[in-house]
Design a protein around this motif. Structure first.
Motif, PDB file in Angstrom:
ATOM      1  N   GLU A 105     -32.044  62.825  35.290  1.00  8.64           N
ATOM      2  CA  GLU A 105     -31.968  61.552  34.727  1.00  8.64           C
ATOM      3  C   GLU A 105     -33.440  61.352  34.209  1.00  8.64           C
ATOM      4  O   GLU A 105     -34.155  61.017  35.094  1.00  8.64           O
ATOM      5  CB  GLU A 105     -31.582  60.456  35.487  1.00  8.64           C
ATOM      6  N   THR A 106     -33.616  61.280  32.868  1.00  7.14           N
ATOM      7  CA  THR A 106     -34.934  60.999  32.388  1.00  7.14           C
ATOM      8  C   THR A 106     -35.376  59.569  32.625  1.00  7.14           C
ATOM      9  O   THR A 106     -34.633  58.855  32.645  1.00  7.14           O
ATOM     10  CB  THR A 106     -35.081  61.552  30.943  1.00  7.14           C
ATOM     11  N   LYS A 107     -36.624  59.675  32.574  1.00 14.75           N
ATOM     12  CA  LYS A 107     -37.334  58.288  32.459  1.00 14.75           C
ATOM     13  C   LYS A 107     -36.827  57.493  31.411  1.00 14.75           C
ATOM     14  O   LYS A 107     -36.515  56.271  31.306  1.00 14.75           O
ATOM     15  CB  LYS A 107     -38.718  58.145  32.873  1.00 14.75           C
ATOM     16  N   ALA A 108     -36.974  58.051  30.298  1.00 15.33           N
ATOM     17  CA  ALA A 108     -36.570  57.477  28.940  1.00 15.33           C
ATOM     18  C   ALA A 108     -35.271  56.819  28.998  1.00 15.33           C
ATOM     19  O   ALA A 108     -34.898  55.796  28.619  1.00 15.33           O
ATOM     20  CB  ALA A 108     -36.614  58.420  27.683  1.00 15.33           C
ATOM     21  N   SER A 109     -34.195  57.666  29.337  1.00 17.53           N
ATOM     22  CA  SER A 109     -32.854  57.151  29.545  1.00 17.53           C
ATOM     23  C   SER A 109     -32.714  55.931  30.297  1.00 17.53           C
ATOM     24  O   SER A 109     -31.821  55.169  30.141  1.00 17.53           O
ATOM     25  CB  SER A 109     -31.943  57.995  30.006  1.00 17.53           C
ATOM     26  N   GLY A 110     -33.648  55.818  31.669  1.00 17.47           N
ATOM     27  CA  GLY A 110     -33.426  54.544  32.221  1.00 17.47           C
ATOM     28  C   GLY A 110     -34.316  53.173  31.585  1.00 17.47           C
ATOM     29  O   GLY A 110     -33.757  52.302  31.856  1.00 17.47           O
ATOM     30  N   GLN A 111     -35.203  53.530  30.914  1.00 15.41           N
ATOM     31  CA  GLN A 111     -36.023  52.647  30.142  1.00 15.41           C
ATOM     32  C   GLN A 111     -35.503  52.044  28.782  1.00 15.41           C
ATOM     33  O   GLN A 111     -35.930  51.041  28.333  1.00 15.41           O
ATOM     34  CB  GLN A 111     -37.372  53.142  29.934  1.00 15.41           C
ATOM     35  N   SER A 112     -34.616  52.902  28.404  1.00 15.71           N
ATOM     36  CA  SER A 112     -34.129  52.597  26.989  1.00 15.71           C
ATOM     37  C   SER A 112     -33.357  51.259  27.041  1.00 15.71           C
ATOM     38  O   SER A 112     -33.179  50.609  25.859  1.00 15.71           O
ATOM     39  CB  SER A 112     -33.631  53.491  26.296  1.00 15.71           C
ATOM     40  N   GLY A 113     -32.515  51.161  28.167  1.00 14.58           N
ATOM     41  CA  GLY A 113     -31.677  49.724  28.081  1.00 14.58           C
ATOM     42  C   GLY A 113     -30.360  49.962  27.247  1.00 14.58           C
ATOM     43  O   GLY A 113     -29.679  49.304  27.378  1.00 14.58           O
ATOM     44  N   GLU A 114     -30.362  51.318  26.971  1.00 13.07           N
ATOM     45  CA  GLU A 114     -28.911  51.814  25.887  1.00 13.07           C
ATOM     46  C   GLU A 114     -27.856  52.048  26.829  1.00 13.07           C
ATOM     47  O   GLU A 114     -27.988  53.034  27.797  1.00 13.07           O
ATOM     48  CB  GLU A 114     -29.351  52.584  25.264  1.00 13.07           C
ATOM     49  N   LEU A 115     -26.710  51.308  26.965  1.00 13.45           N
ATOM     50  CA  LEU A 115     -25.496  51.648  27.481  1.00 13.45           C
ATOM     51  C   LEU A 115     -25.034  52.830  27.029  1.00 13.45           C
ATOM     52  O   LEU A 115     -24.315  53.810  27.846  1.00 13.45           O
ATOM     53  CB  LEU A 115     -24.487  50.620  27.526  1.00 13.45           C
ATOM     54  N   LEU A 116     -24.917  53.120  25.803  1.00 14.66           N
ATOM     55  CA  LEU A 116     -24.380  54.219  25.164  1.00 14.66           C
ATOM     56  C   LEU A 116     -24.737  54.356  23.461  1.00 14.66           C
ATOM     57  O   LEU A 116     -25.165  53.312  23.043  1.00 14.66           O
ATOM     58  CB  LEU A 116     -22.858  53.950  25.101  1.00 14.66           C
ATOM     59  N   THR A 117     -24.338  55.248  23.252  1.00 12.89           N
ATOM     60  CA  THR A 117     -24.455  55.591  21.625  1.00 12.89           C
ATOM     61  C   THR A 117     -23.090  55.752  20.869  1.00 12.89           C
ATOM     62  O   THR A 117     -22.246  56.652  21.407  1.00 12.89           O
ATOM     63  CB  THR A 117     -25.499  56.728  21.247  1.00 12.89           C
ATOM     64  N   LEU A 118     -22.643  55.012  19.934  1.00 16.56           N
ATOM     65  CA  LEU A 118     -21.409  55.293  19.316  1.00 16.56           C
ATOM     66  C   LEU A 118     -21.708  55.848  17.862  1.00 16.56           C
ATOM     67  O   LEU A 118     -22.590  55.548  17.032  1.00 16.56           O
ATOM     68  CB  LEU A 118     -20.827  53.812  18.956  1.00 16.56           C
ATOM     69  N   LYS A 119     -20.940  56.914  17.458  1.00 11.66           N
ATOM     70  CA  LYS A 119     -21.041  57.740  16.309  1.00 11.66           C
ATOM     71  C   LYS A 119     -19.834  57.713  15.761  1.00 11.66           C
ATOM     72  O   LYS A 119     -18.832  57.778  16.263  1.00 11.66           O
ATOM     73  CB  LYS A 119     -21.564  59.197  16.544  1.00 11.66           C
ATOM     74  N   VAL A 120     -19.823  57.207  14.299  1.00 12.27           N
ATOM     75  CA  VAL A 120     -18.516  57.357  13.596  1.00 12.27           C
ATOM     76  C   VAL A 120     -18.625  58.266  12.354  1.00 12.27           C
ATOM     77  O   VAL A 120     -19.613  58.326  11.535  1.00 12.27           O
ATOM     78  CB  VAL A 120     -18.377  55.893  12.858  1.00 12.27           C
ATOM     79  N   ARG A 121     -17.811  59.227  12.277  1.00 11.71           N
ATOM     80  CA  ARG A 121     -17.696  59.836  10.985  1.00 11.71           C
ATOM     81  C   ARG A 121     -16.571  59.690  10.032  1.00 11.71           C
ATOM     82  O   ARG A 121     -15.324  59.137  10.606  1.00 11.71           O
ATOM     83  CB  ARG A 121     -17.682  61.507  11.350  1.00 11.71           C
ATOM     84  N   TYR A 122     -16.721  59.784   8.752  1.00 12.69           N
ATOM     85  CA  TYR A 122     -15.855  59.368   7.844  1.00 12.69           C
ATOM     86  C   TYR A 122     -16.021  60.026   6.523  1.00 12.69           C
ATOM     87  O   TYR A 122     -17.096  60.670   6.405  1.00 12.69           O
ATOM     88  CB  TYR A 122     -15.606  57.881   7.628  1.00 12.69           C
ATOM     89  N   LYS A 123     -14.811  60.149   5.643  1.00 13.58           N
ATOM     90  CA  LYS A 123     -14.898  60.946   4.450  1.00 13.58           C
ATOM     91  C   LYS A 123     -14.736  59.865   3.500  1.00 13.58           C
ATOM     92  O   LYS A 123     -13.716  59.036   3.831  1.00 13.58           O
ATOM     93  CB  LYS A 123     -13.980  61.898   4.494  1.00 13.58           C
TER      94      LYS A 123
END
Length: 621
Positions: free
Chosen positions: A508-526
Motif C-alpha cells: 500500500e503506497t503512501k500515495a494511495s492513502g493520501q490521494s483520498g480517492e475511493l476508486l477510479t471509474l473508466k468508461v469505454r464506448y464507440k
C-alpha cells in the motif's frame, strides 16, 4: 394463373390478415370516475361488433378510429360498471364510470390498511388485487426465466478491478408490475435489479464536449446494512431532438401465432405499434412482416407520411397457427437489407410472447443469425407481451445479441412511455459497446458488490477488447448502477472468508492513502459508426454522506434497489423492509410529472400486502 391465385389465398390465411375495414372517423374523449371526477387510466374502449379497441392513458384520454357501421362504443374497467354509449354523429364522447356495487363490497387487505379495491389505482396503470383490463389467467403457465445467481462481495485485495456492460433494458420492472397488478408475487428469477432501477429517469447532466455520455457519481450510507456504503454511478446519453434523428428503416416483425390471441397480446401489440406510427416522419419507412406457421410480408416499406395505410395493415392482423419465429426473423432481415439506409437507423422490431417452436428455434442458431445481422448494420429490438407463456430469457437474449432494447409492455401507458416519451432512445443509438470498469483503493474499501447486472459481467481483459460486444445507449437514455461497499477496517458477515496468501503481499503506497480517492471509474464506448473505442475516466473521493443528505434521485434509486432485494429474496438484504422502502420513496418523489414514482410506492404496498407485511403510519407518511 390458378396456381398463383391459390398460393395468394393460402398466404393470406397463413399470415392472418383480415379483410380491410374502412375507418371513416376518429372519436376522442376522456373517461373519469363518477365519484371523484378523476381520470381513469387503463379503461378499454371497444368499437362494438369489431376487434378495434384502445385503452385510456394516464390522463384518461382515448382516441379510436371506428368503421362505418359502428353504432356504439363499449367502456370497461375492472371494478366499474360497463357502459355502452351510442355514437350518433359525435366526434368527442366523454364518459364517467360508476363503481360496481358488488365490487365495492369486496376489500383488499394490503398489509398496511384495509381499502376498497377501486382506491388502489396508479397514475399509469391500475394497481388492483383483481386483474387489470388486459388480464387473462394462464392455463397452464409455461413462463420461463433464466436463473439469477447473485454475486457476493469481492475482496479488494484479491480483485480490485470489476468490469461490466451497460444495460438500458427495463422489461423486468413492467413485468413485475403486471404480476403485482394481478395479485401475484413475482418469481425471484424475474427480478433483475438493474432493470428495475433503470426503469426510472434521473436528473443527470447532459454531456458536454465531444463525448456522447456524461458521468455522475454519489456516495452515501446503506439503509439496509448499517455501516456499509452505496455508490451510485450514472451515465447520461446525449438527447437528440426527434427531427434531428437520422432516417429510420423499420421492419415490424409481429407474432400472429395462436398463442398471441389473448387481449393482452396481439390486440395490445396493435395498439402499441399504432402509437409508434404516430411518431414517424416522412423520411422514415416501415414494413410489416408476420409469422404463424409461415412468414409473410403484409406491408412493403411505406413512408411515415402514410400513417393510416400502416395502421390499417397493423389493425387487420389476427392470431392463429404455430410459431415459425426463425423464418419470420430471416424474412424481416431480408426486407431490412433490401431497403438499407446508409447511416440511418435500420432496425427490426420484434413483438411476441417469445414462444418460438417452429423453424430456427435453437438458441445458438438464432443468436448467431442476429449477431451476423447486427454486424451488417441492422439492429433488433424486442417487445414482450402477455402472460402464461412469456419466454423472458429468450427475448432478453435476442435483444442483447441484436444491440437493441428489450421492453415488456403490460398496458397501453407503458407503450406510450416506450414509443413516445423515450422514442429517440428506443430507436437511435448514440454510443455503442459501452463498458464500465472500476478500480477500488484498498486503503478505503475492503470489499464491494454490484447490485444486479448478473448477466452483464465482463472479464477485466474484455474492457479494452473492441471485439467484445457490450450494451448500447440510445439518445437520452441513462444507465444507473449501484455498488455496495464494505469500508476498510469494518467487520461484516459478508466479508469473503479465504485463507491468507503465502507468497503475495499488497504494497500500500503512501500515495494511495493520501490521494483520498475511493476508486477510479473508466468508461469505454464507440461512436455509432466507429469500430475503435474511446475512454473516459472519473475519480471518486471517499467522503460519504448520510442518506438524508443524499440527492432525491439517490434516495429513490436506493428505494427501488431495496425493493428488488426483497422481491428477489437476496442473501444480502440485511434489514431491508417494505416500510423502509415506502418511506424512502415517498421522501424522494421530486419531478414525478408522469406519476411513475408514485405508482412505485403503490406497488410496494401491494407487494407488502401479498407478503402479509404491515407498514406503519410513520413509514407511510
Amino acid at each position: 394463373m390458378k396456381t398463383f391465385f391459390v398460393c395468394w389465398m393460402l398466404l393470406g390465411l397463413t399470415v392472418g390478415v383480415r379483410a380491410q375495414t374502412e375507418i371513416v372517423r376518429t372519436i376522442t374523449g376522456i373517461v373519469t370516475d363518477h365519484s371523484t371526477n378523476s381520470p381513469l387510466p387503463g379503461v378499454t374502449v371497444v368499437a362494438k361488433g369489431t376487434n378495434r379497441g384502445v385503452a385510456t392513458d394516464a390522463k384518461g384520454y382515448y382516441s379510436i378510429g371506428v368503421p362505418k357501421d359502428t353504432v356504439s362504443l363499449v367502456f370497461r374497467l375492472v371494478g366499474y360498471r360497463t357502459q355502452e354509449i351510442a355514437i350518433g354523429k359525435r366526434q368527442s364522447i366523454n364518459v364517467t364510470l360508476s363503481p360496481d356495487g358488488q365490487a365495492l363490497k369486496e376489500v383488499v387487505v394490503t398489509g398496511y390498511k384495509v381499502a376498497q379495491k377501486r382506491s388502489i389505482t396508479g397514475s399509469v396503470g391500475p394497481i388492483n388485487s383483481r386483474p387489470s383490463p388486459y388480464y387473462r389467467p394462464p392455463n397452464p403457465s409455461t413462463e420461463s426465466y433464466k436463473a439469477i445467481e447473485e454475486t457476493g462481495f469481492q475482496d479488494v485485495r484479491r480483485q480490485p478491478v470489476t468490469t461490466f456492460s451497460a444495460d438500458v433494458d427495463r422489461a423486468s420492472y413492467s413485468n413485475i408490475r403486471r404480476m403485482l397488478n394481478n395479485a401475484k408475487r413475482p418469481p425471484k428469477d424475474a427480478v433483475r435489479l438493474e432493470e428495475m432501477i433503470n426503469y426510472f429517469s434521473y436528473q443527470y447532466p447532459q454531456p458536454t464536449g465531444e463525448a456522447p455520455v456524461s458521468i455522475t457519481t454519489e456516495l452515501a450510507e446503506s439503509p439496509w446494512n448499517p455501516g456499509l456504503q452505496l455508490l451510485r454511478i450514472g451515465l447520461q446519453a446525449r438527447r437528440v431532438a426527434n427531427d434531428r434523428l437520422p432516417p429510420a428503416n423499420l421492419v415490424f416483425l409481429i407474432d400472429v401465432s395462436g398463442s398471441m390471441s389473448d387481449e393482452n397480446k396481439l390486440p395490445l401489440v396493435q395498439a402499441s405499434l399504432n402509437l409508434l406510427v404516430d411518431q414517424l416522419r416522412p423520411i422514415d419507412r416501415v414494413a410489416i412482416v408476420v409469422y404463424a406457421g409461415a412468414a409473410g410480408l403484409v406491408l412493403p416499406p411505406t413512408p411515415g407520411n402514410q400513417p393510416q395505410r400502416i395502421k390499417d395493415a397493423i389493425n387487420q392482423l389476427h392470431a392463429g397457427g404455430s410459431t415459425a419465429g426463425g423464418a419470420g426473423i430471416e424474412l424481416a432481415y431480408k426486407v431490412a437489407h433490401d431497403n438499407l439506409v446508409e447511416k440511418g437507423n435500420n432496425r427490426v422490431i420484434l413483438a411476441t410472447d417469445g414462444d418460438f417452436n417452429v423453424g430456427i428455434s435453437g438458441d445458438g442458431e438464432l443468436q448467431r443469425l442476429i449477431e451476423q445481422e447486427r454486424k451488417k448494420g441492422v439492429s433488433l429490438s424486442v417487445l414482450g407481451f402477455g402472460m402464461g407463456n412469456l419466454k423472458d430469457a429468450n427475448l432478453e437474449t435476442l435483444a442483447d445479441k441484436g444491440n437493441g432494447n428489450y421492453a415488456y409492455i403490460d398496458n397501453l401507458p407503458e407503450a406510450r412511455k416506450v414509443f413516445i416519451t423515450e422514442f429517440g432512445g428506443t430507436l437511435f443509438t448514440v454510443a455503442k459497446d459501452v463498458k464500465l470498469q472500476l478500480e477500488f483503493n484498498p486503503v478505503y474499501v475492503q470489499a464491494y458488490r454490484l447490485l444486479g447486472y448478473e448477466n452483464r459481467r465482463l472479464n477485466n481483459e474484455d474492457f479494452k477488447d473492441d471485439r467484445k460486444d457490450a450494451g448500447d445507449l440510445g439518445a437520452g437514455h441513462s444507465v444507473t448502477a449501484i455498488y455496495e461497499l464494505i469500508p476498510a477496517g469494518m467487520t461484516s458477515p459478508y466479508l469473503p472468508k479465504r485463507d491468507s496468501l503465502k507468497y503475495q503481499t499488497l504494497v500500500e503506497t503512501k500515495a494511495s492513502g493520501q490521494s483520498g480517492e475511493l476508486l477510479t471509474l473508466k468508461v469505454r464506448y464507440k461512436q455509432p459508426t466507429d469500430s475503435v473505442s474511446r475512454q473516459l475516466e472519473h475519480s471518486v473521493q471517499r467522503q460519504a454522506v448520510t442518506l438524508d443528505r443524499a440527492s432525491a434521485d439517490f434516495r429513490f434509486a436506493t428505494a427501488v434497489a431495496e425493493f428488488g432485494l426483497l422481491l428477489g429474496e437476496s442473501t444480502f438484504k440485511g434489514s431491508a423492509q417494505y416500510g423502509q422502502v415506502v418511506k424512502l420513496a415517498k421522501g424522494s418523489l421530486n419531478g414525478d410529472s408522469e406519476g411513475y414514482r408514485s405508482e412505485f410506492v403503490r406497488m410496494v404496498k401491494t407487494a407488502a400486502g401479498l407478503s402479509s407485511v404491515s407498514i406503519t403510519d410513520d413509514e407511510d407518511k
